[in-house]
Scaffold this motif. Structure first.
Motif, PDB file in Angstrom:
ATOM      1  N   UNK B  99       0.828  -1.199   0.000  1.00 10.86           N
ATOM      2  CA  UNK B  99       0.000   0.000   0.000  1.00 10.86           C
ATOM      3  C   UNK B  99       0.868   1.256   0.000  1.00 10.86           C
ATOM      4  N   UNK B 100       1.919   1.190   0.703  1.00  9.44           N
ATOM      5  CA  UNK B 100       2.838   2.319   0.740  1.00  9.44           C
ATOM      6  C   UNK B 100       3.383   2.609  -0.662  1.00  9.44           C
ATOM      7  N   UNK B 101       3.729   1.512  -1.318  1.00 13.03           N
ATOM      8  CA  UNK B 101       4.308   1.721  -2.681  1.00 13.03           C
ATOM      9  C   UNK B 101       3.315   2.394  -3.615  1.00 13.03           C
ATOM     10  N   UNK B 102       2.009   2.148  -3.479  1.00 15.64           N
ATOM     11  CA  UNK B 102       1.055   2.724  -4.424  1.00 15.64           C
ATOM     12  C   UNK B 102       0.383   3.981  -3.837  1.00 15.64           C
ATOM     13  N   UNK B 103       0.741   4.379  -2.694  1.00  9.34           N
ATOM     14  CA  UNK B 103       0.060   5.511  -2.078  1.00  9.34           C
ATOM     15  C   UNK B 103       0.725   6.829  -2.457  1.00  9.34           C
ATOM     16  N   UNK B 104      -0.069   7.866  -2.451  1.00 10.23           N
ATOM     17  CA  UNK B 104       0.486   9.205  -2.690  1.00 10.23           C
ATOM     18  C   UNK B 104       1.072   9.747  -1.379  1.00 10.23           C
ATOM     19  N   UNK B 105       1.404  11.003  -1.387  1.00 10.04           N
ATOM     20  CA  UNK B 105       2.131  11.540  -0.212  1.00 10.04           C
ATOM     21  C   UNK B 105       1.256  11.492   1.051  1.00 10.04           C
ATOM     22  N   UNK B 106      -0.032  11.910   0.822  1.00  4.05           N
ATOM     23  CA  UNK B 106      -0.934  11.936   1.973  1.00  4.05           C
ATOM     24  C   UNK B 106      -1.158  10.550   2.530  1.00  4.05           C
ATOM     25  N   UNK B 107      -1.285   9.648   1.643  1.00  6.76           N
ATOM     26  CA  UNK B 107      -1.446   8.233   2.013  1.00  6.76           C
ATOM     27  C   UNK B 107      -0.247   7.764   2.841  1.00  6.76           C
ATOM     28  N   UNK B 108       0.906   8.140   2.372  1.00  9.10           N
ATOM     29  CA  UNK B 108       2.134   7.707   3.045  1.00  9.10           C
ATOM     30  C   UNK B 108       2.132   8.265   4.470  1.00  9.10           C
ATOM     31  N   UNK B 109       1.692   9.504   4.570  1.00 14.23           N
ATOM     32  CA  UNK B 109       1.614  10.106   5.911  1.00 14.23           C
ATOM     33  C   UNK B 109       0.689   9.293   6.808  1.00 14.23           C
ATOM     34  N   UNK B 110      -0.511   8.980   6.251  1.00 14.17           N
ATOM     35  CA  UNK B 110      -1.481   8.201   7.017  1.00 14.17           C
ATOM     36  C   UNK B 110      -0.873   6.873   7.411  1.00 14.17           C
ATOM     37  N   UNK B 111      -0.170   6.253   6.419  1.00  9.50           N
ATOM     38  CA  UNK B 111       0.452   4.955   6.663  1.00  9.50           C
ATOM     39  C   UNK B 111       1.505   5.065   7.778  1.00  9.50           C
ATOM     40  N   UNK B 112       2.231   6.192   7.780  1.00 11.40           N
ATOM     41  CA  UNK B 112       3.232   6.405   8.820  1.00 11.40           C
ATOM     42  C   UNK B 112       2.556   6.360  10.198  1.00 11.40           C
ATOM     43  N   UNK B 113       1.409   7.117  10.297  1.00  8.33           N
ATOM     44  CA  UNK B 113       0.688   7.151  11.562  1.00  8.33           C
ATOM     45  C   UNK B 113       0.157   5.769  11.936  1.00  8.33           C
ATOM     46  N   UNK B 114      -0.348   5.055  10.793  1.00  6.99           N
ATOM     47  CA  UNK B 114      -0.838   3.719  11.028  1.00  6.99           C
ATOM     48  C   UNK B 114       0.280   2.834  11.579  1.00  6.99           C
ATOM     49  N   UNK B 115       1.442   2.918  10.942  1.00  3.19           N
ATOM     50  CA  UNK B 115       2.565   2.047  11.370  1.00  3.19           C
ATOM     51  C   UNK B 115       2.939   2.344  12.824  1.00  3.19           C
ATOM     52  N   UNK B 116       2.927   3.630  13.190  1.00  5.95           N
ATOM     53  CA  UNK B 116       3.258   3.997  14.556  1.00  5.95           C
ATOM     54  C   UNK B 116       2.268   3.395  15.537  1.00  5.95           C
ATOM     55  N   UNK B 117       0.976   3.545  15.176  1.00  5.81           N
ATOM     56  CA  UNK B 117      -0.066   3.012  16.021  1.00  5.81           C
ATOM     57  C   UNK B 117       0.019   1.508  16.118  1.00  5.81           C
ATOM     58  N   UNK B 118       0.289   0.865  14.921  1.00  3.48           N
ATOM     59  CA  UNK B 118       0.347  -0.579  14.907  1.00  3.48           C
ATOM     60  C   UNK B 118       1.534  -1.071  15.763  1.00  3.48           C
ATOM     61  N   UNK B 119       2.640  -0.383  15.634  1.00  4.30           N
ATOM     62  CA  UNK B 119       3.814  -0.779  16.424  1.00  4.30           C
ATOM     63  C   UNK B 119       3.498  -0.686  17.912  1.00  4.30           C
ATOM     64  N   UNK B 120       2.679   0.359  18.301  1.00  2.00           N
ATOM     65  CA  UNK B 120       2.227   0.466  19.676  1.00  2.00           C
ATOM     66  C   UNK B 120       1.456  -0.775  20.066  1.00  2.00           C
ATOM     67  N   UNK B 121       0.506  -1.162  19.110  1.00  2.00           N
ATOM     68  CA  UNK B 121      -0.319  -2.332  19.398  1.00  2.00           C
ATOM     69  C   UNK B 121       0.572  -3.557  19.576  1.00  2.00           C
ATOM     70  N   UNK B 122       1.559  -3.694  18.652  1.00  2.00           N
ATOM     71  CA  UNK B 122       2.395  -4.897  18.666  1.00  2.00           C
ATOM     72  C   UNK B 122       3.175  -4.961  20.000  1.00  2.00           C
ATOM     73  N   UNK B 123       3.572  -3.824  20.522  1.00  2.00           N
ATOM     74  CA  UNK B 123       4.267  -3.811  21.823  1.00  2.00           C
ATOM     75  C   UNK B 123       3.354  -4.283  22.929  1.00  2.00           C
TER      76      UNK B 123
END
Lengths: 166, 554
Positions: B99-123
């Protein structure tokens, strides 16, 4: 005979050329057929020659020549009149050649007319007269005068000569 | 400028093709942009949506397994759930990368936030997991509390990020749809305008072409209709210069030519008609003449036969004559001999008569001598003289008779001699005659054979004449047929009207009647042997055919 001759005479008629002549039978002995005539040399031109008449010599005179007519050839009718001519001196026989003998006729002396002296081609003294027989004149010849003594004697002599020669 | 139909059509079609090409190009371009938009939608937005929703699902799955892991008290099962969660997380991570590869800049930003949140969950999850492995009630309660607080919060944050992506892409989809609608409307308008233009141009060009062709075509049509109805008097006026104009020109030429030909044919058929009528009459005359000839030949033939018999008779007569002449010659030779004998006899008679004459002459002489003697005897001899005269007369008569006989016999001898000579002369003449007669006989024989030949020839001649007669009759029939055909031809041609000057359509009213067949009249057979008399006078004196001939009457 003399008496008779005064009234009428028998004449022998014959032809010479176209003319008819008559001659008294007293001078005529006989009539002969033409036989061979022996020529006699030196004879007068009117003498034809001689013939043998039963042993006698008979001189033959060519009457045509004698009468001064043209010479003519002999025919079968040519005859020789054997005549007996009496002259004062002698009695001679001779033959006369005539063209044809016609007939023996009796002629009345009264009917005899004298011959015309002129115009005849014959010498008038030869012709005693003329008589008309069958509308034709017949000249009666005086035979004694026709054959003159001289001539006759010459003929006689010639004939005798001939005979003697023969 | 000469614009023929081909050029016009080519131009019109070229314009139309160009317009079509423009329409096609326009449509194609629109389609391509639509396709691009669709591709963009399907390849990016839809895929993002799918990936995001899948991720959300996976997050749900993982949170559920985390709950079950907490709930279960057995280590084995915990491990099992942990494996499942690990696998799902793996997929989730991959998907996020995609998804990151096909996402535009805004998407990438959202994905960044998602990854941060997900990493929180994984911890949080790693703590939960370690608590669960201890498997005690406290740990379990702690784990549960952890899961209900921190874990839930982190997971909800991740899901919210995914929902954010979903929303964002749904909005993009709606934008794309709007864009597509706008593009479609624009393209449709363009195409409608182009189509209308094309239609207008096509109509104009079609009208122009049709209008230009139609006039000429209708002219040609009416001309051809007239021609088909046989009217060649039409005037073809050509105004156009295109193919139809040429067609009209050719049509006019054709009509002219047709007129000429028809006139020619008409005149020719007239001529043929008159000529054939004349020919018919002539051939009938010829036929009639042939029949006459045949009759004449028949006559000649019979005359020839008579002649042959005459010649035969002549031959016989000549042979007879020859025999007779030969016999006459021999008879005459006999006669000549007899005459010669007669002459000899006559000569003998003459000799004898000469002897008699001689005797008569001699008798005559003797009678003359006797007469002379008798005359000289005078009267005595008178009687004898008469006898002698008678004898002499008899002798003379005998002589005359003898000479007469002599003369007669002489003339008889000469006549007989002459007769003999004449007879002798006659013999060769008669022999000559016999020879000539023989020649005549031979000539007659030759004549006979010649006459036979002539007869044969005449028979053949006759046959030929008969054939001629039938042939000329056939010819007459043929000529009649020809004239009727000429009439038919006239009638056929009269269908065409070519104008006033030409009498092609004129109906022939007066048909020449065939000449009346003259009666064939043969002269009656002359009796005897005088040949035949041919009466060629046609029964009623001379006609116009006899004018060229002179008549002689014999």
């Amino acid at each position: 005979m003399e008496q008779q001759t005064l009234t009428s005479h028998s004449y022998l008629t014959f032809r010479l050329g176209d003319e008819t002549f008559a001659a008294s039978v007293n001078h005529v002995l006989e009539i002969l057929e033409l036989s061979k005539i022996t020529k006699v040399p030196r004879a007068p031109h009117f003498m034809r020659g001689v013939i043998n008449l039963r042993g006698n010599v008979l001189p033959v005179i060519d009457t045509r020549i004698k009468f001064g007519l043209d010479k003519a050839d002999d025919t079968v009718n040519t005859c020789i009149l054997v005549m007996n001519l009496e002259s004062e001196k002698q009695k001679i026989m001779l033959g006369a050649l005539v063209d044809a003998v016609q007939e023996v006729r009796e002629i009345e002396q009264s009917s005899i007319q004298p011959a015309p002296s002129i115009g005849s081609k014959y010498r008038s003294e030869f012709i005693e007269g003329m008589v008309k027989v069958n509308d034709q004149f017949v000249m009666i010849l005086n035979l004694a005068l026709v054959f003159t003594t001289d001539e006759v004697s010459i003929i006689q002599e010639t004939a005798e000569e001939k005979i003697s020669i023969a | 400028m000469k614009l023929n139909i081909k050029t016009r059509l080519v131009a019109a079609f070229a314009v139309l093709i160009l317009l079509s090409a423009a329409i096609f190009y326009m449509g194609n371009t629109n389609s391509a942009s639509l396709n691009d938009q669709l591709n963009t939608i399907v390849d990016s937005n839809v895929k993002r949506i799918m990936l995001a929703s899948k991720n959300a699902e996976d997050i749900q799955f993982i949170t559920k397994r985390e709950k079950e892991l907490i709930l279960t008290g057995q280590v084995e099962e915990v491990q099992e759930y942990a494996n499942l969660i690990e696998n799902k997380n793996q997929e989730l991570q991959e998907r996020v990368e995609l998804l990151r590869s096909i996402s535009d800049e805004k998407g990438v930003e959202i994905l960044e936030s998602f990854s941060a949140k997900w990493n929180d969950y994984l911890k949080v999850y790693a703590r939960i997991k370690s608590l669960s492995v201890k498997n005690t009630d406290s740990t379990q309660a702690e784990a549960y509390t952890l899961s209900r607080t921190e874990g839930r919060e982190a997971a909800m944050g991740a899901v919210a990020s995914m929902s954010q992506i979903l929303k964002k892409n749904e909005k993009a989809l709606a934008d794309a749809k709007l864009q597509a609608d706008q593009n479609y409307e624009k393209a449709r308008m363009n195409m409608i305008i182009l189509l209308c233009t094309a239609v207008v141009i096509a109509c104009v060009v079609a009208y122009w072409i049709i209008a230009s062709i139609s006039k000429s075509i209708s002219q040609a049509k009416s001309a051809i209709k007239s021609i088909s109805e046989g009217d060649l008097t039409i005037e073809i006026v050509n105004a156009s210069q295109d193919e139809v104009g040429e067609l009209l020109d050719h049509l006019r030429n054709m009509v002219e030519k047709l007129k000429e030909v028809l006139m020619f044919v008409s005149t020719a058929s007239d001529h043929i008609f008159s000529a054939s009528t004349q020919m018919s009459a002539t051939s009938q005359q010829m036929s009639q003449g042939s029949q006459e000839q045949a009759a004449s030949a028949e006559e000649i033939s019979s005359s020839m036969e008579e002649m042959v018999s005459n010649i035969q008779q002549n031959t016989d007569n000549a042979q007879q004559t020859e025999k007779t002449a030969l016999k006459a010659a021999s008879d005459i030779q006999e006669g000549s001999k007899s005459v010669n004998q007669t002459v000899d006899s006559m000569k003998k008679i003459a000799e004898k008569i000469t002897i008699i004459g001689e005797i008569a002459r001699q008798t005559n002489l003797l009678a003359l001598n006797a007469a002379v003697e008798a005359a000289r005897a005078g009267d005595q001899g008178k009687g004898f003289a008469v006898v002698a005269a008678e004898v002499r007369k008899l002798a003379e008569r005998s002589q005359a008779a003898a000479s007469e006989i002599n003369e007669l016999s002489g003339s008889s001898v000469s006549i007989a001699d002459k007769s003999g000579k004449l007879l002798d002369q006659i013999v060769p003449n008669i022999q000559n005659t016999a020879k000539l007669v023989q020649e005549i006989s031979a000539a007659s024989l030759e004549q006979n054979s010649g006459a036979e030949q002539v007869n044969n020839a005449i028979q053949q001649f006759n046959q030929v004449i008969q054939q001629n007669a039938s042939a000329s009759e056939e010819m007459a029939t043929g000529a009649e047929e020809l004239s009727s055909q000429a009439e038919h031809l006239r009638e056929a041609i009269s269908f065409f009207k070519v104008g006033k000057d030409h009498g092609a359509g004129k109906k022939i009213t007066q048909r020449r009647r065939p000449a009346p067949v003259a009666a064939i009249k043969t002269a009656p057979r002359s009796q005897g042997k005088h040949g035949v008399v041919l009466d060629l006078s046609n029964g009623n004196g001379s006609d116009h055919l006899d004018n060229d001939y002179e008549k002689y009457s014999g």
